[in-house]
Design an enzyme around this catalytic site. Structure first.
Site, PDB file in Angstrom:
ATOM      1  N   ASN A   1       7.985  13.667  21.568  1.00 28.23           N
ATOM      2  CA  ASN A   1       8.040  12.845  20.360  1.00 28.23           C
ATOM      3  C   ASN A   1       7.650  11.546  20.041  1.00 28.23           C
ATOM      4  O   ASN A   1       7.755  10.540  19.062  1.00 28.23           O
ATOM      5  CB  ASN A   1       9.766  12.434  19.831  1.00 28.23           C
ATOM      6  CG  ASN A   1      10.405  13.102  19.510  1.00 28.23           C
ATOM      7  OD1 ASN A   1      10.185  14.346  18.519  1.00 28.23           O
ATOM      8  ND2 ASN A   1      11.718  14.166  20.520  1.00 28.23           N
TER       9      ASN A   1
ATOM     10  N   ASP B   1      10.604  19.818  11.455  1.00 26.99           N
ATOM     11  CA  ASP B   1      11.834  19.119  12.504  1.00 26.99           C
ATOM     12  C   ASP B   1      12.810  19.525  10.006  1.00 26.99           C
ATOM     13  O   ASP B   1      13.743  18.784   9.753  1.00 26.99           O
ATOM     14  CB  ASP B   1      12.282  17.728  11.734  1.00 26.99           C
ATOM     15  CG  ASP B   1      12.507  17.018  13.628  1.00 26.99           C
ATOM     16  OD1 ASP B   1      12.643  18.539  14.070  1.00 26.99           O
ATOM     17  OD2 ASP B   1      11.945  16.672  13.263  1.00 26.99           O
TER      18      ASP B   1
ATOM     19  N   ASP C   1       0.782  25.491  18.631  1.00 29.59           N
ATOM     20  CA  ASP C   1      -0.938  25.467  18.728  1.00 29.59           C
ATOM     21  C   ASP C   1      -0.497  27.105  19.707  1.00 29.59           C
ATOM     22  O   ASP C   1       0.189  27.123  20.697  1.00 29.59           O
ATOM     23  CB  ASP C   1      -1.099  25.117  19.895  1.00 29.59           C
ATOM     24  CG  ASP C   1      -0.824  24.362  20.501  1.00 29.59           C
ATOM     25  OD1 ASP C   1      -0.929  25.432  21.382  1.00 29.59           O
ATOM     26  OD2 ASP C   1      -0.324  22.918  20.826  1.00 29.59           O
TER      27      ASP C   1
ATOM     28  N   GLU D   1      30.867  31.119   2.531  1.00 29.74           N
ATOM     29  CA  GLU D   1      29.221  30.836   3.696  1.00 29.74           C
ATOM     30  C   GLU D   1      29.831  31.090   5.417  1.00 29.74           C
ATOM     31  O   GLU D   1      29.238  31.949   5.748  1.00 29.74           O
ATOM     32  CB  GLU D   1      28.946  29.436   3.822  1.00 29.74           C
ATOM     33  CG  GLU D   1      27.866  28.546   3.180  1.00 29.74           C
ATOM     34  CD  GLU D   1      27.785  27.547   2.384  1.00 29.74           C
ATOM     35  OE1 GLU D   1      26.983  26.692   1.716  1.00 29.74           O
ATOM     36  OE2 GLU D   1      29.037  26.506   3.876  1.00 29.74           O
TER      37      GLU D   1
ATOM     38  N   TRP E   1      11.171  22.440  24.382  1.00 26.80           N
ATOM     39  CA  TRP E   1      11.050  21.411  25.232  1.00 26.80           C
ATOM     40  C   TRP E   1      10.379  20.641  23.770  1.00 26.80           C
ATOM     41  O   TRP E   1       9.577  20.599  23.946  1.00 26.80           O
ATOM     42  CB  TRP E   1       9.683  21.769  26.193  1.00 26.80           C
ATOM     43  CG  TRP E   1       9.475  20.992  26.687  1.00 26.80           C
ATOM     44  CD1 TRP E   1       8.100  19.994  26.864  1.00 26.80           C
ATOM     45  CD2 TRP E   1       8.916  20.930  28.232  1.00 26.80           C
ATOM     46  NE1 TRP E   1       7.435  19.760  27.014  1.00 26.80           N
ATOM     47  CE2 TRP E   1       7.353  19.873  28.425  1.00 26.80           C
ATOM     48  CE3 TRP E   1       9.272  21.684  29.312  1.00 26.80           C
ATOM     49  CZ2 TRP E   1       7.429  19.792  30.186  1.00 26.80           C
ATOM     50  CZ3 TRP E   1       8.997  21.839  30.449  1.00 26.80           C
ATOM     51  CH2 TRP E   1       8.010  20.498  30.831  1.00 26.80           C
TER      52      TRP E   1
ATOM     53  N   CYS F   1       8.169  22.390  21.551  1.00 25.60           N
ATOM     54  CA  CYS F   1       8.554  21.138  20.019  1.00 25.60           C
ATOM     55  C   CYS F   1       8.204  20.334  19.811  1.00 25.60           C
ATOM     56  O   CYS F   1       8.020  19.392  20.896  1.00 25.60           O
ATOM     57  CB  CYS F   1      10.242  21.101  20.194  1.00 25.60           C
ATOM     58  SG  CYS F   1      10.785  19.943  18.680  1.00 25.60           S
ATOM     59  N   SER F   2       7.637  19.548  18.488  1.00 26.53           N
ATOM     60  CA  SER F   2       7.561  18.115  19.247  1.00 26.53           C
ATOM     61  C   SER F   2       7.237  17.392  17.500  1.00 26.53           C
ATOM     62  O   SER F   2       6.602  17.297  16.763  1.00 26.53           O
ATOM     63  CB  SER F   2       5.792  18.156  18.988  1.00 26.53           C
ATOM     64  OG  SER F   2       5.472  16.910  19.013  1.00 26.53           O
ATOM     65  N   GLY F   3       8.954  16.739  17.647  1.00 26.37           N
ATOM     66  CA  GLY F   3       9.096  16.524  16.919  1.00 26.37           C
ATOM     67  C   GLY F   3       9.343  17.826  15.447  1.00 26.37           C
ATOM     68  O   GLY F   3       8.424  17.162  14.184  1.00 26.37           O
TER      69      GLY F   3
END
Ligand code: DGJ
Length: 740
Positions: A482, A550, A536, A616, A479, A528-530
């Protein structure tokens, strides 16, 4: 008893395992703050307050002719405006007569069992293992008949005290709240520093420390979200406090919108600490009979430095704030396509990433931005939550089935709170976006913010989310959100209530999330917010993990995750192994180190493994195995910071299992020097009476000796290399090899 009451019901002492908090409703009715610190027995500490005539310090009518009684210096719990306290107020209301004066005096109190929820907002909740107790103290401004209820929650065993307030207009005329903080406290003695967590997009939560003096220290957000720039949490500490020593007080705001946190010394060298909704652009109208609830602040005190304080917060947030199916269940190791493809993908590209990931034992594919509407870049499509079947080469159900056939779960990205002007939703409902009539709006990432104060908008979004999730098997939702919010005007609320938009927006987000989760309780939600713009405590009530930043550069992540760890448990930190050179910094870091850093979080990958080298790829199953093996340590254990960024040329941290039978230490070399010195690490949290064997060199020593003497890494690590060291029950038959 966690709440002691004496002096005919006017002296209140809140007791937690290691702390006491004392208040007195004095003879004038003012609620004084007397003490917060090391646990004591609840004796009356009012003799600590020496009353003097401070001069130019007015006296309230209740003081009669006593010029030594002044709100201008008395240490208080709920200072208000207009009554001769010239320090920052906690509550400011504008009455029907236009005045901004209110004096809140003691009326009554009551004690109740259990934690008290905060209506419409997340708050700590009771569990079977521990439930709280609540003390509610009611103050009243007799002139306006407004009541202020101060709500103190106590989680005794966890060393936690919560604060929130509610303001009730029991009068006959409307009032306007201009400031309604959640807590205020005056610490009568001592000097403090503020430790806070500041940054910017892709570089969040750098720990900064600054002395609190007469000029004051203030942090906050007026962006509509808790923000990348300042996290809504702070620590007030003794200037000499370290990880393991010194007084410190934590304040963590359970809120995802505008906030203010401040500390300032007054003319008596007392420190006023405050936290709450930021008063900028806040004007909340209360009709007679209406009540306003402030969000909760979670407070904790440690006399043993930051480490203990952090563990108090990790525990309380993990156990009493996070909830849902994934509160304790192991989270799937995911691969997210964002840094692998950005918007440039089709069905085959996604499937090729998924096939490779499945072979390497990754457990979930997350399809990020770009699968819906017209969305090949970030200029269009938000709001049109309809699958772009042309781009996806079929339905989402078919794609999800293919992913599940590979033995993986399937997750999907949304950004429900936003709208692009180039979208069918905006064309149909321009009035659903926040924008001031007659002004061209400010755009952020070329998008506008939907008016989540409007129930119709929330219902539309819930319908769209429900529709998508009901037509395809979706196990996880990311969620996102942005942009920062400005142009605050709601067509729904109208001009009279513009000052309520920021707060009602946050309430709208919580309402939507709550309804979404009650419809899909088994979903794993990642906030998520960018990255970490809304990292929080409140969001943890909905999403037990949040995309931390990010910035996926493992070295930058060290300081981001370090700052995050002061309040938030490692289980909440979304952390991925990504490609090198890193997309944000251009730095190259060994794949092993990227794995070790991401292991200290909710682990995943964010790259196209088809493009990774064979070496890898070969590491991936072992990394996943390590994530599983250490899950009880990283997600449920105790966390210790061992070395801070920039101090020593390395960073190190440790997890100890709850039963203290094993520990895991991670160290990363961040800087190299000629003629390098050995890396020596402290060891913490072990049982002094047990013996532990070190996976790095096979040494077997008592917990007391590991903690007393520490540990020296047995080789010089080149820059950006890392090591995992396990301390375990000694087993002489086990091979002596480092898991890292
Ligand atoms: C910002 C997020 O933080 C990224 O991980 C990604 O989901 C993009 N948004 C997609 O637009």
């Amino acid at each position: 008893m966690a709440i002691l009451i004496s002096q005919n019901g006017r002296l209140f002492t809140l007791q937690t395992r290691n702390s006491s908090y004392q208040m007195l409703a004095d003879s004038c009715g003012t609620l004084l703050h007397l003490y917060y610190g090391k646990r004591m027995d609840g004796e009356d500490l009012s003799d600590l307050i020496l009353r003097t005539d401070m001069g130019f310090a007015g006296n309230p009518p209740q003081a009669k002719e006593d010029r030594t009684y002044s709100l201008d210096y008395l240490p208080q719990e709920a200072p208000s405006s207009g009554v001769g306290d010239y320090r920052d107020d906690m509550i400011r209301l504008c009455g029907a007569d236009g005045s901004r004066t209110a004096q809140f005096l003691f009326e009554s109190f009551f004690v109740s069992d259990g934690a008290q929820p905060v209506p419409g907002m997340p708050a700590l909740y009771d569990t079977e293992e521990e439930s709280g107790q609540t003390l509610t103290i009611t103050l009243q401004d007799s002139c306006s008949n407004v009541r202020l209820r101060l709500i103190y929650g106590i989680f005794e065993r966890e060393d936690i005290i919560t604060r929130s307030a509610c303001i009730e207009n029991s009068g006959t005329s409307p009032i306007v709240l201009e400031k309604a903080l959640s807590m205020s406290m005056d610490i009568p003695f001592g000097s403090y520093e503020m430790l806070y967590f500041a940054g910017r997009h892709a570089m969040e939560r750098t720990a900064l420390r600054t002395p609190v003096g007469r000029a004051g220290v203030r942090i906050g957000s007026i962006r509509g979200t808790s923000s990348h720039q300042y996290n809504p949490a702070m620590i007030l500490c003794d200037p000499a406090a370290t990880e393991t020593s010194g007084d410190c007080y934590g304040f963590c705001f359970v809120y995802s919108g505008n906030f203010l946190a401040s500390a300032q010394k007054d003319q008596r060298e007392q420190t006023r600490v405050q936290m709450g909704i930021h008063p900028d652009q806040f004007r909340f109208r209360l009709e007679p009979g209406e009540v306003f609830h402030t969000p909760q602040v979670i407070q904790s005190y440690s006399s043993e430095g930051f480490s203990l304080l952090s563990r108090n917060y990790h525990h309380i947030l993990r156990e009493h704030m996070c909830r849902g199916a994934y509160k304790h269940a192991r989270r799937p190791v995911l691969i997210n396509n964002w840094e692998a493809t950005y918007f440039d993908f089709d069905l085959e590209r996604i499937l090729s990433i998924a096939r490779q990931a499945a072979q390497l034992k990754i457990e979930m594919l997350v399809l990020d931005d770009g699968w819906f509407g017209k969305r090949d870049n970030d200029n269009s499509g938000l709001g049109d939550w309809f699958v772009n079947e042309k781009k996806m080469g079929g339905t989402l159900a078919a794609l999800s089935e293919k992913i599940h056939d590979l033995g993986m779960k399937f997750g999907l990205w949304f950004e429900p709170e936003m709208v692009s002007e180039d979208s069918d939703l905006y064309r149909a409902h321009p009035e659903w976006a926040l924008a001031v009539p007659g002004r061209e709006p400010n755009r952020g990432r070329n998008q506008l913010v939907l008016d989540l104060t409007n129930p119709e908008v929330r219902t539309y979004l819930l319908e769209r989310l429900t529709d998508i999730l009901s037509h395809a098997k979706i196990d996880y939702v990311k969620w996102d959100m942005n942009r920062s919010i400005c142009d605050v005007y709601s067509h729904y609320l109208g001009p009279e209530r513009t000052g309520e938009v920021y707060h009602r927006y946050v309430l709208g987000v919580y309402d939507l999330l709550e309804r979404f989760l009650s419809r899909f309780p088994d979903i794993l939600l990642e906030g998520c917010s960018g990255g970490g713009g809304r990292f929080d405590a409140a969001m943890l009530h909905y999403s037990p993990q949040i995309w931390c930043s990010d910035n996926t550069d493992a070295v930058n992540r060290l300081s981001i995750q370090y700052g995050t760890s002061f309040f938030y448990p490692v289980s909440s930190v979304g952390s991925h192994v990504s490609a090198c050179p890193n997309h944000q910094t251009g730095r190259s870091v060994p794949f092993t180190t990227r794995g070790h850093v991401a292991l200290s979080g909710s682990f995943g990958y964010e790259l196209d493994l088809n493009r990774a080298s064979d070496a890898e790829k070969a590491e991936v199953p072992a990394q996943i195995e390590a994530f599983r093996r250490y899950y009880d340590l990283t997600h449920e254990g105790d966390y210790y910071r061992l070395a801070a960024p920039g101090e020593t040329g390395h960073m190190a941290w440790e997890f100890v299992s709850k039963d203290r039978s094993r520990a895991l230490i991670t160290a990363v070399k961040t800087e190299s020097f000629g003629n390098p010195l050995p890396m020596h690490l402290p060891v913490r949290g072990l049982d002094p009476h047990r013996t532990y064997r070190c996976s790095m060199n096979g040494a077997i020593r008592s917990g007391a000796s590991w903690m007393g003497a520490g540990l020296t890494v047995n080789r010089i690590l080149p820059q950006y290399e890392s090591i995992l060291i396990e301390l375990n029950d000694p087993d002489p038959s086990a091979p002596c090899a480092s898991p890292g």
